[in-house]
Design a protein around this motif. Structure first.
Motif, PDB file in Angstrom:
ATOM      1  N   MET A   1       0.812  -1.222   0.000  1.00  0.00           N
ATOM      2  CA  MET A   1       0.000   0.000   0.000  1.00  0.00           C
ATOM      3  C   MET A   1       0.847   1.274   0.000  1.00  0.00           C
ATOM      4  SD  MET A   1      -3.111  -0.735  -0.410  1.00  0.00           S
ATOM      5  CE  MET A   1      -3.915   0.786   0.048  1.00  0.00           C
ATOM      6  N   ALA A   2       2.166   1.135  -0.061  1.00  0.00           N
ATOM      7  CA  ALA A   2       3.046   2.302  -0.099  1.00  0.00           C
ATOM      8  C   ALA A   2       3.172   2.875  -1.501  1.00  0.00           C
ATOM      9  CB  ALA A   2       4.424   1.943   0.444  1.00  0.00           C
ATOM     10  N   ALA A   3       2.647   2.174  -2.483  1.00  0.00           N
ATOM     11  CA  ALA A   3       2.730   2.631  -3.875  1.00  0.00           C
ATOM     12  C   ALA A   3       1.590   2.017  -4.675  1.00  0.00           C
ATOM     13  CB  ALA A   3       4.063   2.234  -4.488  1.00  0.00           C
ATOM     14  N   GLY A   4       1.258   2.705  -5.746  1.00  0.00           N
ATOM     15  CA  GLY A   4       0.281   2.143  -6.667  1.00  0.00           C
ATOM     16  C   GLY A   4       0.982   1.305  -7.720  1.00  0.00           C
ATOM     17  N   PRO A   5       0.228   0.754  -8.650  1.00  0.00           N
ATOM     18  CA  PRO A   5       0.826  -0.056  -9.714  1.00  0.00           C
ATOM     19  C   PRO A   5       1.845   0.761 -10.507  1.00  0.00           C
ATOM     20  CG  PRO A   5      -1.558  -0.294  -9.692  1.00  0.00           C
ATOM     21  CD  PRO A   5      -1.216   0.811  -8.730  1.00  0.00           C
ATOM     22  N   PRO A   6       2.901   0.178 -10.957  1.00  0.00           N
ATOM     23  CA  PRO A   6       3.216  -1.256 -11.006  1.00  0.00           C
ATOM     24  C   PRO A   6       3.982  -1.763  -9.780  1.00  0.00           C
ATOM     25  CG  PRO A   6       4.842  -0.079 -12.265  1.00  0.00           C
ATOM     26  CD  PRO A   6       3.862   0.961 -11.730  1.00  0.00           C
ATOM     27  N   TRP A   7       4.266  -0.907  -8.785  1.00  0.00           N
ATOM     28  CA  TRP A   7       5.098  -1.324  -7.650  1.00  0.00           C
ATOM     29  C   TRP A   7       4.301  -1.787  -6.441  1.00  0.00           C
ATOM     30  CZ3 TRP A   7       6.377   3.737  -9.667  1.00  0.00           C
ATOM     31  CH2 TRP A   7       7.299   3.652 -10.709  1.00  0.00           C
ATOM     32  N   GLY A   8       3.057  -1.411  -6.371  1.00  0.00           N
ATOM     33  CA  GLY A   8       2.256  -1.775  -5.214  1.00  0.00           C
ATOM     34  C   GLY A   8       0.795  -1.903  -5.567  1.00  0.00           C
ATOM     35  N   SER A   9      -0.062  -1.925  -4.559  1.00  0.00           N
ATOM     36  CA  SER A   9      -1.485  -2.138  -4.815  1.00  0.00           C
ATOM     37  C   SER A   9      -2.380  -1.002  -4.310  1.00  0.00           C
ATOM     38  CB  SER A   9      -1.926  -3.466  -4.187  1.00  0.00           C
ATOM     39  OG  SER A   9      -1.662  -3.463  -2.796  1.00  0.00           O
ATOM     40  N   ALA A  10      -1.795   0.143  -3.961  1.00  0.00           N
ATOM     41  CA  ALA A  10      -2.619   1.298  -3.578  1.00  0.00           C
ATOM     42  C   ALA A  10      -3.448   1.720  -4.796  1.00  0.00           C
ATOM     43  CB  ALA A  10      -1.748   2.448  -3.106  1.00  0.00           C
ATOM     44  N   PRO A  11      -4.700   2.105  -4.586  1.00  0.00           N
ATOM     45  CA  PRO A  11      -5.560   2.444  -5.724  1.00  0.00           C
ATOM     46  C   PRO A  11      -5.136   3.703  -6.489  1.00  0.00           C
ATOM     47  CG  PRO A  11      -6.723   2.773  -3.644  1.00  0.00           C
ATOM     48  CD  PRO A  11      -5.410   2.149  -3.315  1.00  0.00           C
ATOM     49  N   SER A  12      -4.392   4.585  -5.836  1.00  0.00           N
ATOM     50  CA  SER A  12      -3.924   5.799  -6.509  1.00  0.00           C
ATOM     51  C   SER A  12      -2.762   6.381  -5.713  1.00  0.00           C
ATOM     52  CB  SER A  12      -5.038   6.840  -6.615  1.00  0.00           C
ATOM     53  OG  SER A  12      -5.354   7.339  -5.334  1.00  0.00           O
ATOM     54  N   ALA A  13      -2.040   7.312  -6.314  1.00  0.00           N
ATOM     55  CA  ALA A  13      -0.910   7.949  -5.634  1.00  0.00           C
ATOM     56  C   ALA A  13      -1.373   8.699  -4.390  1.00  0.00           C
ATOM     57  CB  ALA A  13      -0.182   8.890  -6.584  1.00  0.00           C
ATOM     58  N   GLU A  14      -2.564   9.277  -4.443  1.00  0.00           N
ATOM     59  CA  GLU A  14      -3.087  10.027  -3.296  1.00  0.00           C
ATOM     60  C   GLU A  14      -3.428   9.120  -2.122  1.00  0.00           C
ATOM     61  OE1 GLU A  14      -4.651  10.316  -6.407  1.00  0.00           O
ATOM     62  OE2 GLU A  14      -3.463  12.052  -6.985  1.00  0.00           O
ATOM     63  N   LEU A  15      -3.652   7.846  -2.371  1.00  0.00           N
ATOM     64  CA  LEU A  15      -4.081   6.926  -1.325  1.00  0.00           C
ATOM     65  C   LEU A  15      -2.986   5.974  -0.856  1.00  0.00           C
ATOM     66  CD1 LEU A  15      -7.639   6.088  -2.693  1.00  0.00           C
ATOM     67  CD2 LEU A  15      -7.027   7.696  -0.876  1.00  0.00           C
ATOM     68  N   THR A  16      -1.737   6.307  -1.152  1.00  0.00           N
ATOM     69  CA  THR A  16      -0.653   5.455  -0.657  1.00  0.00           C
ATOM     70  C   THR A  16      -0.465   5.680   0.837  1.00  0.00           C
ATOM     71  OG1 THR A  16       1.123   7.043  -1.046  1.00  0.00           O
ATOM     72  CG2 THR A  16       0.566   5.557  -2.870  1.00  0.00           C
ATOM     73  N   GLU A  17       0.127   4.712   1.497  1.00  0.00           N
ATOM     74  CA  GLU A  17       0.381   4.816   2.931  1.00  0.00           C
ATOM     75  C   GLU A  17       1.800   5.266   3.239  1.00  0.00           C
ATOM     76  OE1 GLU A  17      -0.709   1.013   4.542  1.00  0.00           O
ATOM     77  OE2 GLU A  17      -2.840   1.360   4.160  1.00  0.00           O
ATOM     78  N   TRP A  18       2.606   5.500   2.207  1.00  0.00           N
ATOM     79  CA  TRP A  18       3.985   5.924   2.431  1.00  0.00           C
ATOM     80  C   TRP A  18       4.048   7.377   2.863  1.00  0.00           C
ATOM     81  CZ3 TRP A  18       7.000   9.503  -0.535  1.00  0.00           C
ATOM     82  CH2 TRP A  18       8.319   9.603  -0.099  1.00  0.00           C
ATOM     83  N   ILE A  19       4.848   7.641   3.898  1.00  0.00           N
ATOM     84  CA  ILE A  19       5.165   9.008   4.292  1.00  0.00           C
ATOM     85  C   ILE A  19       6.682   9.092   4.425  1.00  0.00           C
ATOM     86  CG2 ILE A  19       2.984   9.531   5.434  1.00  0.00           C
ATOM     87  CD1 ILE A  19       4.410   8.986   8.108  1.00  0.00           C
ATOM     88  N   PRO A  20       7.264  10.242   4.126  1.00  0.00           N
ATOM     89  CA  PRO A  20       8.720  10.369   4.231  1.00  0.00           C
ATOM     90  C   PRO A  20       9.191  10.196   5.667  1.00  0.00           C
ATOM     91  CG  PRO A  20       7.761  12.255   3.078  1.00  0.00           C
ATOM     92  CD  PRO A  20       6.633  11.456   3.643  1.00  0.00           C
ATOM     93  N   ARG A  21      10.411   9.758   5.819  1.00  0.00           N
ATOM     94  CA  ARG A  21      11.009   9.648   7.145  1.00  0.00           C
ATOM     95  C   ARG A  21      11.079  11.037   7.752  1.00  0.00           C
ATOM     96  NH1 ARG A  21      16.704   6.812   8.866  1.00  0.00           N
ATOM     97  NH2 ARG A  21      16.567   7.489  11.018  1.00  0.00           N
ATOM     98  N   GLN A  22      10.751  11.148   9.031  1.00  0.00           N
ATOM     99  CA  GLN A  22      10.681  12.456   9.661  1.00  0.00           C
ATOM    100  C   GLN A  22      11.613  12.618  10.867  1.00  0.00           C
ATOM    101  OE1 GLN A  22       6.539  13.315  10.369  1.00  0.00           O
ATOM    102  NE2 GLN A  22       5.979  12.482   8.392  1.00  0.00           N
ATOM    103  N   ASP A  23      12.427  11.611  11.122  1.00  0.00           N
ATOM    104  CA  ASP A  23      13.349  11.701  12.248  1.00  0.00           C
ATOM    105  C   ASP A  23      14.725  11.217  11.827  1.00  0.00           C
ATOM    106  OD1 ASP A  23      12.568   9.025  11.885  1.00  0.00           O
ATOM    107  OD2 ASP A  23      13.097   8.538  13.943  1.00  0.00           O
ATOM    108  N   VAL A  24      15.705  11.612  12.581  1.00  0.00           N
ATOM    109  CA  VAL A  24      17.084  11.146  12.314  1.00  0.00           C
ATOM    110  C   VAL A  24      17.619  10.531  13.577  1.00  0.00           C
ATOM    111  CG1 VAL A  24      19.415  11.835  11.720  1.00  0.00           C
ATOM    112  CG2 VAL A  24      17.500  12.905  10.577  1.00  0.00           C
TER     113      VAL A  24
END
Length: 91
Positions: free
Chosen positions: A68-91
């Motif tokens: 769910m972190a990406a839509g096709p062809p790399w994942g199965s999220a229905p669209s780019a807006e609905l991916t579950e990926w968020i950028p790393r926010q801590d170091v």
């Protein structure tokens, strides 16, 4: 990214901040996708790297953020807006 261990702590922080900034920029791109991450949890920004990891998921350098972190062809999220990926926010 690979030479981070040879940098002093201050340089490592600057380097990570730059990479995190790139991830932030990518996250607001309407066509973003980031299923595959490096060892630091940072996105492989190039489509060729995302494709390579999709084809070689057991490779040591391919850390899966999940389908769910990406839509096709790399994942199965229905669209780019609905991916579950968020950028790393801590170091």
């Amino acid at each position: 990214r690979d030479r981070r261990v040879s940098l002093d702590a201050r340089s490592q922080m600057r380097f990570m901040a730059k990479c995190m900034g790139q991830d932030c920029q990518q996250s607001i791109d309407p066509n973003h996708a980031c299923r595959w991450l490096d060892a630091n949890g940072l996105c492989y920004a190039y489509k060729t790297a995302q494709t390579w990891c999709t084809e070689n998921p057991s490779a040591a350098d391919c850390n899966d953020a999940g389908p769910m972190a990406a839509g096709p062809p790399w994942g199965s999220a229905p669209s780019a807006e609905l991916t579950e990926w968020i950028p790393r926010q801590d170091v």
